[in-house]
Design a protein around this motif. Structure first.
Motif, short mmCIF file in Angstrom:
data_model
loop_
_atom_site.label_atom_id
_atom_site.label_comp_id
_atom_site.label_asym_id
_atom_site.label_seq_id
_atom_site.Cartn_x
_atom_site.Cartn_y
_atom_site.Cartn_z
N LEU A 42 0.83 -1.21 0.00
CA LEU A 42 0.00 0.00 0.00
C LEU A 42 0.86 1.25 0.00
O LEU A 42 0.60 2.20 -0.77
N GLY A 43 1.90 1.27 0.84
CA GLY A 43 2.77 2.44 0.87
C GLY A 43 3.50 2.65 -0.45
O GLY A 43 3.58 3.78 -0.96
N GLY A 44 4.01 1.57 -1.03
CA GLY A 44 4.69 1.69 -2.31
C GLY A 44 3.75 2.14 -3.42
O GLY A 44 4.12 2.94 -4.28
N GLY A 45 2.52 1.61 -3.40
CA GLY A 45 1.54 2.01 -4.40
C GLY A 45 1.20 3.50 -4.31
O GLY A 45 1.06 4.18 -5.33
N LEU A 46 1.08 3.99 -3.07
CA LEU A 46 0.80 5.42 -2.89
C LEU A 46 1.94 6.28 -3.41
O LEU A 46 1.71 7.33 -4.03
N ILE A 47 3.18 5.83 -3.17
CA ILE A 47 4.34 6.59 -3.66
C ILE A 47 4.35 6.61 -5.19
O ILE A 47 4.58 7.66 -5.82
N VAL A 48 4.11 5.45 -5.80
CA VAL A 48 4.08 5.38 -7.26
C VAL A 48 2.96 6.27 -7.82
O VAL A 48 3.16 7.03 -8.78
N ALA A 49 1.77 6.19 -7.20
CA ALA A 49 0.64 6.99 -7.67
C ALA A 49 0.93 8.48 -7.55
O ALA A 49 0.67 9.26 -8.49
N ALA A 50 1.50 8.90 -6.42
CA ALA A 50 1.80 10.32 -6.24
C ALA A 50 2.85 10.79 -7.24
O ALA A 50 2.75 11.90 -7.80
N THR A 51 3.87 9.97 -7.47
CA THR A 51 4.93 10.35 -8.39
C THR A 51 4.41 10.57 -9.81
O THR A 51 4.71 11.59 -10.45
N PHE A 52 3.61 9.63 -10.29
CA PHE A 52 3.12 9.75 -11.67
C PHE A 52 2.00 10.78 -11.77
O PHE A 52 1.79 11.36 -12.84
N THR A 53 1.28 11.04 -10.67
CA THR A 53 0.29 12.12 -10.69
C THR A 53 0.98 13.46 -10.86
O THR A 53 0.54 14.32 -11.64
N VAL A 54 2.08 13.66 -10.12
CA VAL A 54 2.83 14.91 -10.24
C VAL A 54 3.42 15.04 -11.64
O VAL A 54 3.38 16.12 -12.26
N TYR A 152 -2.51 6.96 -13.04
CA TYR A 152 -2.31 8.23 -12.33
C TYR A 152 -1.57 9.26 -13.18
O TYR A 152 -1.65 10.46 -12.88
N THR A 153 -0.89 8.85 -14.20
CA THR A 153 -0.34 9.83 -15.14
C THR A 153 -1.47 10.55 -15.87
O THR A 153 -1.45 11.78 -16.03
N VAL A 154 -2.46 9.77 -16.30
CA VAL A 154 -3.61 10.37 -16.98
C VAL A 154 -4.40 11.26 -16.01
O VAL A 154 -4.81 12.38 -16.36
N VAL A 155 -4.61 10.79 -14.78
CA VAL A 155 -5.33 11.59 -13.79
C VAL A 155 -4.59 12.90 -13.52
O VAL A 155 -5.18 13.98 -13.48
N GLY A 156 -3.27 12.82 -13.34
CA GLY A 156 -2.49 14.03 -13.10
C GLY A 156 -2.52 14.99 -14.28
O GLY A 156 -2.61 16.21 -14.10
N PHE A 157 -2.47 14.43 -15.50
CA PHE A 157 -2.51 15.29 -16.69
C PHE A 157 -3.83 16.05 -16.77
O PHE A 157 -3.84 17.27 -16.98
N VAL A 158 -4.93 15.34 -16.60
CA VAL A 158 -6.24 15.99 -16.70
C VAL A 158 -6.41 17.04 -15.60
O VAL A 158 -6.86 18.17 -15.85
N ALA A 159 -6.04 16.68 -14.37
CA ALA A 159 -6.17 17.62 -13.27
C ALA A 159 -5.26 18.83 -13.46
O ALA A 159 -5.67 19.98 -13.25
N GLY A 160 -4.02 18.60 -13.88
CA GLY A 160 -3.09 19.71 -14.11
C GLY A 160 -3.55 20.63 -15.22
O GLY A 160 -3.50 21.86 -15.09
N TRP A 161 -4.03 20.05 -16.31
CA TRP A 161 -4.51 20.87 -17.43
C TRP A 161 -5.73 21.68 -17.04
O TRP A 161 -5.81 22.88 -17.30
#
Length: 350
Positions: A42-54, A152-161
């Motif tokens: 769970l911790g590793g997944g959160l780190i990966v998700a946060a990294t690719f969201t950013v 989360y890359t797609v989620v971050g892109f949409v949210a950032g845009w």
């Protein structure tokens, strides 16, 4: 579809983004619960998700940076070659960098699109230990972390845009408006000494550029001229922005005190302001626009029309003479008292 209201995302957009993020978190929780090392997974997944969201958010920011519209006026209205609504040329480095990086990313992505599956597989194998998998794992951990990265890359892109489009554009516009307001205030003060004649002011206004129109209205505030009152009426009727409407109303307030203002211009100006006051969206209650508009109407009172049935001095009598049928044709003219039984003297006093 409406994306924003009042400069912020509408509730539907916020709910949609929240639901997508929550769905990913639920997926991570379920994967971690099935793993032997649920805390690490769970911790590793959160780190990966946060990294690719950013990372996705940064790319979305680059795609969402607003472009500067070259449709304004400089601080001095005689500079018709100006390209901004402010008194300076805004720094467009961020816009240029965004444009360059966007083209580079698109170009590189299109040339490498054929290798994308292989790159994702390598990424999953490399990051699988972060979510509890073995190094070089080609099984479930690698597939999960690859999917997590894409998701989360797609989620971050949409949210950032989306946030860049809504919030950054609004912030930059507010900053430019404030700079333009300061420029307009300086123009109002300096208008009598600038030496702009009515023809030159009309030329500025008729360019159709908002910044130049606003500067023309500022000149009419500082040095009102009855020959250009029609420009003020036109700006009130068909303003390009709320800020321009405010400047037009302020110019109308200055023009209302002109001794040589004709009755036709006075009536047209009053009609335009009164009509605009009925639109509460354009002129909201308790706004400065409404306060100025109401002040203009006080300075331009309606001219009372003379009652049609009041006898005039030219008639020579306090009663009007008109033919009546009751006289049976014996007399050509009859004396008819004033309407509603009022005495002519009383009517004349009203």
């Amino acid at each position: 579809m409406e994306l924003e209201r009042g400069g912020e995302p509408v509730p539907a957009v916020k709910f949609g983004l929240g639901a997508v993020v929550a769905a990913g978190l639920v997926g991570m929780a379920l994967y971690a619960s099935a793993s032997g090392h649920w805390a690490a997974a769970l911790g590793g997944g959160l780190i990966v998700a946060a990294t690719f969201t950013v990372g996705g958010g940064l790319v979305g920011f680059l795609f969402g940076v607003p472009r500067l519209l070259t449709s304004g006026a400089a601080a001095h209205p005689d500079d018709q070659g100006a390209t901004s609504t402010a008194g300076y040329a805004p720094n467009t480095n961020l816009e240029q960098v965004s444009d360059w990086l966007t083209k580079i990313l698109l170009g590189a992505g299109l040339t490498q699109i054929g290798t994308l599956p292989h790159r994702l597989r390598e990424l999953g194998e490399w990051l699988s230990p972060v979510v509890g998998g073995a190094a070089g794992d080609r099984g479930g951990a690698a597939g999960f972390v690859s999917a997590l990265a894409v998701y989360y890359t797609v989620v971050g892109f949409v949210a950032g845009w989306l946030l860049t489009r809504l919030l950054l554009a609004r912030a930059l516009t507010a900053a430019d408006r404030q700079t333009l307001a300061d420029s307009v205030a300086k123009t109002v003060v300096a208008a009598p000494s600038l030496g702009f004649g009515p023809e030159r002011v009309r030329e500025l206004f008729e360019t159709g550029v908002e910044g130049l129109r606003v500067q023309a209205l500022a000149l009419l505030q500082g040095a009102p001229d009855a020959r250009n009152v029609d420009l003020i009426t036109q700006a009130i009727d068909r303003h390009l922005s709320p800020f321009e409407l405010l400047q037009a109303l302020l110019a109308a307030k200055a023009a209302a005190g002109l001794p040589d203002l004709g009755e036709a211009d006075r009536a047209a100006l009053r009609s335009a302001v009164a009509y605009k006051l009925r639109n509460t969206r354009t002129v909201p209650p308790y706004s400065r626009r409404r306060a100025v508009a109401e002040d203009v109407l006080k300075r331009l009172p309606e001219t009372a029309a003379a009652p049609a049935l009041i006898p005039t001095q030219a008639q020579g009598e306090a009663e009007a003479l008109i033919p009546t049928q009751a006289q049976g044709g014996a007399e050509a003219l009859g004396r008819i008292p004033a309407r509603n039984g009022d005495q002519p003297e009383a009517a004349a006093k009203d």
